[in-house]
Design an enzyme around this catalytic site. Structure first.
Site, PDB file in Angstrom:
ATOM      1  N   SER A  44      -5.613  -1.878   6.431  1.00  0.00           N
ATOM      2  CA  SER A  44      -6.082  -2.030   5.061  1.00  0.00           C
ATOM      3  C   SER A  44      -5.067  -1.640   4.004  1.00  0.00           C
ATOM      4  O   SER A  44      -5.191  -2.043   2.854  1.00  0.00           O
ATOM      5  CB  SER A  44      -7.356  -1.206   4.851  1.00  0.00           C
ATOM      6  OG  SER A  44      -7.113   0.154   5.101  1.00  0.00           O
ATOM      7  N   ASP A 332     -10.567   4.410  -3.755  1.00  0.00           N
ATOM      8  CA  ASP A 332     -11.803   4.611  -3.005  1.00  0.00           C
ATOM      9  C   ASP A 332     -11.590   5.741  -2.005  1.00  0.00           C
ATOM     10  O   ASP A 332     -10.631   6.503  -2.116  1.00  0.00           O
ATOM     11  CB  ASP A 332     -12.307   3.313  -2.362  1.00  0.00           C
ATOM     12  CG  ASP A 332     -11.442   2.835  -1.194  1.00  0.00           C
ATOM     13  OD1 ASP A 332     -10.495   3.551  -0.788  1.00  0.00           O
ATOM     14  OD2 ASP A 332     -11.717   1.735  -0.668  1.00  0.00           O
ATOM     15  N   HIS A 335      -8.081   4.801   0.040  1.00  0.00           N
ATOM     16  CA  HIS A 335      -6.980   3.961  -0.416  1.00  0.00           C
ATOM     17  C   HIS A 335      -6.558   4.338  -1.827  1.00  0.00           C
ATOM     18  O   HIS A 335      -7.369   4.795  -2.623  1.00  0.00           O
ATOM     19  CB  HIS A 335      -7.389   2.485  -0.352  1.00  0.00           C
ATOM     20  CG  HIS A 335      -7.900   2.082   0.986  1.00  0.00           C
ATOM     21  ND1 HIS A 335      -9.249   1.983   1.260  1.00  0.00           N
ATOM     22  CD2 HIS A 335      -7.258   1.806   2.144  1.00  0.00           C
ATOM     23  CE1 HIS A 335      -9.407   1.639   2.534  1.00  0.00           C
ATOM     24  NE2 HIS A 335      -8.219   1.536   3.087  1.00  0.00           N
TER      25      HIS A 335
END
Length: 368
Positions: A44, A332, A335
């Site tokens: 991610s 978040d 991240h």
């Protein structure tokens, strides 16, 4: 080996988000000859939107992701750009598209294979991500396409000039802690890290055989104190210090691996980027780098906003969103913000967070 699914945390570990803009404060690099393609692998941290096209809860294709820069969600796990976007700007490339994006067939500038939640081990989040082995098979498809379109000689030249970027490994260590898997009792720390590094080694060797020569790796961030791991059962808001020895050993071994491959493989060059030191400094001293908050995420719920509920699409509809994202290190629960990623990109481009023995990214791109 027992491998269990866990809440897909590091959604973004490999997307080259390539922003075609005019100039950044420290300037572009003038590349000789043809443009240098970028092929991106991982999770991610680098996922540019591949997970938009698979059946998974590990997605970021909804508000408020992307709002600060793109003004709409793209699948990137940030409020805006991620590191490869800035790197692409420096070398005057457009956005590198996700491999699974419909209509994508021009791979002359590279392509992004990264999938949020993926690890080096195929079993990590199996069935919910594009695992590293599948990412490799996609790259093999691309290499065949390039040979057919360009001819063997030109395709070989393109691949040898290209830079292969990786952000992978975090999910492999996060998952057994996040679901209290018995894998931690079945393998020693050294054995488990050896499996992760072993799969990364095979990936490097396979890409080298196909024609890749220039590799860029992020080392692992300081996982223990990211908001997500502070709220797993039993932590009660404290850092998950038990994961730190895995991170430290992995970072040591990835450094040793890249040095070894550079001595063994003709033409192999690498850049190892110190994401760990970069983030630790900002978590410990946020005001020094222009932030006000480094422990609590901008978007999420619960203590530290560590519950991965940003956007309200992962089973928990309620979430909080900060007023000024530029004050935050974390966007978040796991991240970083556009601002933090931009700082990192600038530092690694200039070589200030590169390990001795390798190249900084600018030099890696300039190598013929």
């Amino acid at each position: 080996m027992e491998m269990m699914r866990f809440p897909l945390y590091f959604w973004a570990l490999c997307a080259v988000l390539l922003y075609n803009a005019s100039s950044i404060c420290h300037g572009h690099v003038s590349l000789p000859g043809e443009k240098v393609a970028i092929f991106v692998f991982g999770d991610s941290i680098f996922d540019a939107g591949n997970n938009n096209y698979i059946n998974t809860t590990g997605q970021a294709n909804y508000f408020p992701y992307g709002e600060s820069f793109f003004k709409n969600p793209t699948g990137r796990f940030s409020d805006g750009r991620i590191v490869p976007d800035f790197i692409a700007e420096y070398v005057k490339l457009p956005f590198i598209p996700p491999y699974l994006q419909p209509g994508n067939s021009d791979y002359s500038i590279g392509v992004n294979f990264a999938s949020a939640g993926a690890g080096a081990l195929d079993e990590t989040n199996q069935g919910m991500v594009i695992d590293l082995g599948t990412q490799l098979s996609y790259f093999k498809n691309v290499s065949r396409h390039l040979r057919k379109k360009l001819g063997d000689a030109e395709a070989k030249a393109l691949l040898s000039r290209a830079v292969f970027l990786f952000s992978v490994g975090s999910n492999d260590y996060v998952f057994p802690f996040s679901i209290n898997s018995s894998v931690l009792r079945s393998y020693s720390r050294e054995e488990f890290v050896r499996q992760v590094i072993g799969n990364i080694t095979e990936m490097i060797q396979d890409i080298y055989k196909i024609g890749g020569r220039k590799f860029g790796f992020l080392n692992l961030l300081p996982l223990a104190c990211v908001p997500f791991l502070r709220v797993i059962p039993g932590q009660n808001g404290s850092c998950l210090d038990q994961i730190s020895p895995f991170v430290e050993l992995h970072n040591k071994e990835i450094f040793n691996l890249l040095q070894k491959k550079q001595s063994e493989l003709n033409g192999f060059k690498y850049s190892l980027l110190d994401f760990n030191t970069f983030l630790k400094e900002r978590m410990d001293h946020p005001s020094k780098y222009g932030f006000k908050e480094s422990k609590i995420a901008c978007c999420g719920s619960g203590p530290y906003k560590g519950i991965l509920s940003c956007g309200g699409k992962r089973g928990i509809t309620e979430y909080e969103l900060c007023d000024n994202v530029s004050e935050y290190v974390f966007f978040d629960s796991g991240h970083l913000t556009d601002k933090a990623y931009q700082q990192f990109a600038k530092l690694v481009w200039n070589g200030k967070l590169s390990f001795k023995g390798g190249y900084n990214l600018k030099s890696l791109f300039e190598l013929k």
